[in-house]
Design a protein around this motif. Structure first.
Motif, mmCIF file in Angstrom:
data_model
loop_
_atom_site.group_PDB
_atom_site.id
_atom_site.type_symbol
_atom_site.label_atom_id
_atom_site.label_comp_id
_atom_site.label_asym_id
_atom_site.label_seq_id
_atom_site.Cartn_x
_atom_site.Cartn_y
_atom_site.Cartn_z
ATOM 1 N N ASP A 193 54.842 -63.317 -80.002
ATOM 2 C CA ASP A 193 53.557 -63.018 -81.694
ATOM 3 C C ASP A 193 54.346 -62.287 -83.020
ATOM 4 O O ASP A 193 54.328 -63.006 -84.189
ATOM 5 C CB ASP A 193 52.959 -62.074 -80.709
ATOM 6 C CG ASP A 193 52.856 -61.374 -80.036
ATOM 7 O OD1 ASP A 193 53.864 -60.435 -79.546
ATOM 8 O OD2 ASP A 193 52.013 -59.930 -79.869
ATOM 9 N N VAL A 194 55.485 -61.352 -82.410
ATOM 10 C CA VAL A 194 55.953 -61.009 -83.149
ATOM 11 C C VAL A 194 57.062 -61.788 -84.180
ATOM 12 O O VAL A 194 56.811 -61.743 -85.568
ATOM 13 C CB VAL A 194 57.110 -59.876 -83.022
ATOM 14 C CG1 VAL A 194 57.761 -59.094 -84.069
ATOM 15 C CG2 VAL A 194 56.070 -58.584 -82.200
ATOM 16 N N THR A 195 57.574 -62.574 -83.628
ATOM 17 C CA THR A 195 58.369 -63.758 -84.563
ATOM 18 C C THR A 195 57.345 -64.817 -85.302
ATOM 19 O O THR A 195 57.790 -64.578 -86.486
ATOM 20 C CB THR A 195 58.117 -64.668 -83.277
ATOM 21 O OG1 THR A 195 58.957 -64.490 -82.280
ATOM 22 C CG2 THR A 195 59.212 -65.486 -84.042
ATOM 23 N N LYS A 196 55.894 -64.693 -85.295
ATOM 24 C CA LYS A 196 55.470 -65.279 -85.990
ATOM 25 C C LYS A 196 55.089 -64.550 -87.094
ATOM 26 O O LYS A 196 54.735 -64.966 -88.482
ATOM 27 C CB LYS A 196 53.638 -66.017 -85.198
ATOM 28 C CG LYS A 196 53.719 -66.971 -85.637
ATOM 29 C CD LYS A 196 52.300 -67.140 -84.877
ATOM 30 C CE LYS A 196 52.011 -68.174 -85.468
ATOM 31 N NZ LYS A 196 49.967 -67.916 -86.004
ATOM 32 N N GLU A 197 54.577 -63.176 -86.961
ATOM 33 C CA GLU A 197 54.226 -62.179 -87.890
ATOM 34 C C GLU A 197 55.561 -61.887 -88.898
ATOM 35 O O GLU A 197 55.314 -61.979 -90.584
ATOM 36 C CB GLU A 197 54.064 -61.267 -86.698
ATOM 37 C CG GLU A 197 53.212 -59.775 -88.324
ATOM 38 C CD GLU A 197 52.069 -59.538 -89.188
ATOM 39 O OE1 GLU A 197 51.714 -60.939 -89.122
ATOM 40 O OE2 GLU A 197 52.267 -58.785 -90.401
ATOM 41 N N LEU A 198 56.520 -61.539 -88.216
ATOM 42 C CA LEU A 198 57.308 -61.260 -89.012
ATOM 43 C C LEU A 198 58.257 -62.642 -90.209
ATOM 44 O O LEU A 198 58.807 -62.126 -91.059
ATOM 45 C CB LEU A 198 59.207 -61.081 -87.939
ATOM 46 C CG LEU A 198 59.755 -59.902 -89.044
ATOM 47 C CD1 LEU A 198 59.031 -58.647 -90.060
ATOM 48 C CD2 LEU A 198 60.771 -59.117 -87.750
ATOM 49 N N GLY A 199 57.864 -63.566 -89.283
ATOM 50 C CA GLY A 199 58.507 -64.749 -89.956
ATOM 51 C C GLY A 199 57.563 -65.373 -91.339
ATOM 52 O O GLY A 199 58.254 -65.760 -92.671
ATOM 53 N N ASN A 200 56.329 -64.316 -91.653
ATOM 54 C CA ASN A 200 56.126 -64.496 -92.872
ATOM 55 C C ASN A 200 56.819 -63.472 -93.780
ATOM 56 O O ASN A 200 56.253 -63.633 -95.466
ATOM 57 C CB ASN A 200 54.064 -63.915 -93.115
ATOM 58 C CG ASN A 200 54.127 -64.758 -91.895
ATOM 59 O OD1 ASN A 200 53.660 -65.703 -91.871
ATOM 60 N ND2 ASN A 200 52.476 -64.408 -90.834
ATOM 61 N N TYR A 201 57.323 -62.732 -93.295
ATOM 62 C CA TYR A 201 58.404 -61.455 -94.302
ATOM 63 C C TYR A 201 60.072 -62.135 -94.571
ATOM 64 O O TYR A 201 60.063 -62.160 -95.777
ATOM 65 C CB TYR A 201 57.845 -60.473 -94.256
ATOM 66 C CG TYR A 201 56.897 -60.276 -94.120
ATOM 67 C CD1 TYR A 201 55.983 -59.005 -95.462
ATOM 68 C CD2 TYR A 201 55.833 -60.100 -92.499
ATOM 69 C CE1 TYR A 201 54.787 -59.128 -95.528
ATOM 70 C CE2 TYR A 201 54.219 -60.387 -92.779
ATOM 71 C CZ TYR A 201 53.948 -59.177 -93.988
ATOM 72 O OH TYR A 201 52.647 -59.006 -93.767
ATOM 73 N N VAL A 202 60.753 -62.738 -94.078
ATOM 74 C CA VAL A 202 61.705 -63.018 -94.083
ATOM 75 C C VAL A 202 61.927 -64.483 -92.848
ATOM 76 O O VAL A 202 61.818 -64.262 -92.598
ATOM 77 C CB VAL A 202 62.570 -62.212 -93.128
ATOM 78 C CG1 VAL A 202 62.693 -60.754 -94.369
ATOM 79 C CG2 VAL A 202 62.463 -61.435 -91.760
ATOM 80 N N LYS A 203 63.239 -64.302 -93.792
ATOM 81 C CA LYS A 203 63.765 -66.101 -92.475
ATOM 82 C C LYS A 203 64.555 -65.552 -91.252
ATOM 83 O O LYS A 203 64.760 -64.191 -91.137
ATOM 84 C CB LYS A 203 64.603 -66.776 -93.356
ATOM 85 C CG LYS A 203 64.708 -68.389 -92.905
ATOM 86 C CD LYS A 203 65.187 -69.503 -93.825
ATOM 87 C CE LYS A 203 66.002 -70.319 -92.612
ATOM 88 N NZ LYS A 203 66.432 -70.552 -91.871
ATOM 89 N N LEU A 204 63.427 -65.768 -90.094
ATOM 90 C CA LEU A 204 64.848 -65.605 -89.197
ATOM 91 C C LEU A 204 65.207 -66.973 -88.282
ATOM 92 O O LEU A 204 65.090 -67.627 -88.319
ATOM 93 C CB LEU A 204 63.094 -65.368 -87.834
ATOM 94 C CG LEU A 204 61.836 -64.364 -88.086
ATOM 95 C CD1 LEU A 204 61.116 -63.385 -86.139
ATOM 96 C CD2 LEU A 204 62.643 -62.495 -87.848
ATOM 97 N N ASN A 205 66.426 -66.466 -87.318
ATOM 98 C CA ASN A 205 67.168 -67.089 -87.411
ATOM 99 C C ASN A 205 66.357 -67.643 -86.131
ATOM 100 O O ASN A 205 66.079 -66.463 -85.126
ATOM 101 C CB ASN A 205 68.395 -66.339 -87.645
ATOM 102 C CG ASN A 205 68.607 -66.667 -88.677
ATOM 103 O OD1 ASN A 205 68.539 -67.562 -89.238
ATOM 104 N ND2 ASN A 205 69.704 -65.574 -88.812
ATOM 105 N N ASP A 206 67.121 -68.858 -85.290
ATOM 106 C CA ASP A 206 67.292 -68.827 -84.108
ATOM 107 C C ASP A 206 67.212 -67.888 -83.027
ATOM 108 O O ASP A 206 67.648 -67.507 -81.805
ATOM 109 C CB ASP A 206 67.193 -70.324 -83.826
ATOM 110 C CG ASP A 206 65.936 -71.339 -84.194
ATOM 111 O OD1 ASP A 206 65.084 -70.640 -84.364
ATOM 112 O OD2 ASP A 206 66.569 -72.158 -84.369
#
Ligand code: PTT
Ligand code: SF4
Length: 610
Positions: free
Chosen positions: A597-610
């Motif tokens: 659930d954190v992945t989804k929210e954090l992805g709104n602020y920075v690009k996340l890598n796999d």
């Protein structure tokens, strides 16, 4: 549920409303307590980018599943909020009767939002909460406040309060309890002040539910006995943390004159043996037979409870070698509600800035009266004190003229009392700590000195991670004092036994470590969400002084950190943590830790890598 009360108390100071909220076992098992609960609540409830001193911030008091049962060293409480000093996650851990009373009142955490129109005291007695007018208390120091409130309530009541520094929103104001317990270095006292909340009084008269109450009692008694059998017990009772002064001096790690040097010519006058000559007693947190608070009488003739950190930061780091005067400054800081570590940094910074003539003010090293006057100016935000009340990062940005070069902080939190010119692992520990430059998560320096301080080898990174898991994760989420384990070698198995008796569950150590990693990554996500596009790898780098200005005195003369080697070490640390080259957790890491659930929210602020 056993072990946990299963209830959080929500307090809205704007509307004078309280609502008790039950939570489920999943949350308890996922986040355990203390720091874990605080991180989860702040992540879920705060809107990113809020002003930490606005009504929108939440101030959290959180305990763990062992708090309040009578077990050794279990009278600890985490106090947390978005930090006004760092802009990231902030917390502290204080020993206080309030921890026990909060749990007996039926709450694992109290979450305070909003702002009272006028100064208020929150009184929680079991299921009843009342808001008491505190106009007469506003302006009093933390000792006076607690004394007045004590006279109104039962002897067992637990009280936390702020002094003038918290009221005046000094960015490193702490919450204070029991005349000398202070918690929440990154400005938790200012958050409390911003809510017009002068104090919280906790009274609880219920049994905390334990799965096996009888074995809880037996284990508790056995634990106290075991602590006393440890070889270092007697010496610990004599000197507590203060013997570290001599150790740091011998090992060139004693911050001196704003971390310029690691040795101090008057170290023998401020160390453990000097302290013993003027000691008048021991104090400590509730439910503890290691009572490590050494009480001395300061030059003001008042009692002061001193520890290594406050002696060093208000002593050698500001060039003051008189223990009684240091004790008086420490007492003054406790009364005002100022964090002594940040205060010592801010003072050292001001002295060096003045010496280098970057400001018109004349502030000299080691001058007791002048320093005391400056401390008062900081607490009341007068003149230059107002600039310093913002912390060294902000003060340096305002003053400019190169003063950033001697502003000793990480992410805005001032450095604790260990010099790292020649301690790469400790530097990494400061740089990657969950709250900014605090030694609490990974106090790796004594291991590093023993096993070779030169070099940046992998073993050092592993040790930092191991300590972050244990100290910053397990102890902060169980919310018990780490000193029996860290200082006396009290075995970790005791805690799994305690947990079993309290919760009825087998919670093996690898589960606790997994939870520790989950909490650390959630806190990391909180920081990154707050800083968003401003997040950069250099936030995980210790102050430039340690890379550019070598020690000029002592056996390690010439020592300083190597920037390229440090960078390589940091990259390896990131890889081991499952973070990308910016220090941002990868999607796969968050998933592995049950934080999708954190992945989804954090992805709104920075690009996340796999
Ligand atoms: C802690 C930090 C420390 S850490 C010290 S001395 W140390 C300073 N103490 C201060 C003080 O006193 N007065 C004041 N006005 N400001 C102060 N700032 C500094 O705050 C503390 C002990 C100590 S003494 C330590 S190491 C251990 N810390 C623990 C921890 O963090 N977690 C844990 N599970 N157990 C711990 N046990 C030990 O507790 P912060 P306390 Mg403190 C006068 O809060 O923000 O974490 O900063 O709580 O009750 O005073 O006990 O050599
Ligand atoms: Fe408090 Fe010291 Fe006891 Fe820990 S060892 S609980 S810090 S008195």
């Amino acid at each position: 549920m056993f072990g946990w009360t299963g209830v959080f108390l929500n307090v809205d100071l704007t509307r004078n409303k309280v609502v008790a909220e039950s939570y489920d076992t999943t949350l308890a098992l996922n986040f355990m307590g203390g720091r874990g609960f605080a991180a989860k609540i702040l992540w879920d409830r705060l809107t990113p980018g809020i002003d930490p001193l606005s009504v929108e911030n939440n101030l959290i008091f959180a305990a763990g599943p062992l708090t309040g049962f009578g077990l050794p060293n279990s009278g600890k409480l985490v106090v947390a909020a978005k930090s006004p000093l760092t802009g990231g996650y902030g917390d502290g851990n204080m020993g206080t009767q309030a921890a026990i009373q909060m749990r007996k009142a039926g709450y694992d955490a109290v979450i305070i939002e909003g702002k009272s129109e006028t100064p208020v005291v929150l009184h929680i007695r079991d299921t009843v909460a009342e808001f008491i007018d505190a106009k007469d208390l506003w302006g009093l120091n933390s000792f006076e406040t607690e004394a007045q409130l004590k006279s109104l309530y039962e002897r067992t009541a637990g009280i936390v309060s702020i002094g003038p520094a918290g009221e005046n929103l000094v960015k490193f104001a702490t919450v204070v309890s029991q005349e000398g317990r202070a918690g929440g270095r990154p400005g938790m006292g200012a958050v409390m002040g911003s809510k017009n909340l002068k104090a919280v009084v906790f009274e609880g008269y219920n049994e905390i539910p334990a799965a096996y109450p009888k074995s809880m009692k037996e284990l508790s008694a056995a634990g106290y006995r075991e602590v006393m059998t440890k070889p270092n017990y007697a010496f610990w009772k004599r000197q507590g943390t203060i013997s570290t002064v001599e150790w740091s001096q011998e090992n060139s790690a004693l911050p001196t004159c704003n971390f310029r040097e690691g040795v101090f010519d008057k170290a023998d006058k401020i160390g453990g043996f000097a302290m013993e000559k003027i000691k008048v007693g021991n104090r400590g947190c509730p439910q503890c037979n290691m009572t490590c608070g050494n009480v001395v009488k300061g030059s003001d003739r008042k009692e002061s409870e001193i520890d290594y950190e406050n002696i060093v930061m208000l002593g050698s780091n500001i060039g003051l070698g008189n223990l009684k005067q240091i004790a008086a400054l420490n007492r003054f800081a406790d009364e005002l509600g100022l964090d002594t570590i940040s205060l010592g940094n801010v003072l050292g910074f001001a002295m060096e800035t003045s010496e280098k003539k970057r400001v018109p003010e004349k502030i000299q090293w080691g001058k007791f009266q002048e320093t005391k006057a400056l401390i008062e100016d900081i607490a009341y935000r007068r003149g230059f004190g107002d600039v310093l009340a913002e912390g060294v990062r902000s003060a340096a940005a305002k003053i400019g003229h190169g003063s950033e070069d001697w502003a000793m902080h990480v992410k805005g939190l001032e450095i604790s009392a260990y010099d790292c010119h020649a301690a790469p692992a400790m530097a990494l520990s400061y740089a990657t700590s969950s709250v900014g430059a605090h030694h609490k998560d990974a106090w790796v320096i004594s291991w590093e000195v023993q096993f070779g301080r030169k070099g940046y080898r992998e073993e050092k990174i592993n040790k930092v991670i191991e300590m972050q898991r244990l100290r910053g994760g397990v102890f902060e989420s169980l919310t018990v004092c780490r000193f029996p384990y860290a200082e006396l070698g009290f075995e970790l198995e005791w805690y799994t036994k305690y947990l079993h008796a309290a919760t009825g569950r087998e919670l093996p150590f690898n589960t606790l470590i997994y939870t520790a990693d989950k909490i650390l990554n959630l806190i990391r996500a909180f920081w990154i969400r707050e800083y968003a596009s401003n997040w950069a790898k250099d936030m995980d780098v210790p102050p430039m002084r340690w890379f550019t200005q070598p020690l000029t005195e002592g056996p390690l003369k010439g020592a300083m950190l190597d920037p390229l080697k440090y960078d390589a070490m940091l990259n390896k640390y990131y890889r081991k943590r499952g973070w990308d080259e910016r220090g941002i957790p990868k999607k796969s890491t968050l998933k592995k830790l049950g934080l999708s659930d954190v992945t989804k929210e954090l992805g709104n602020y920075v690009k996340l890598n796999d």
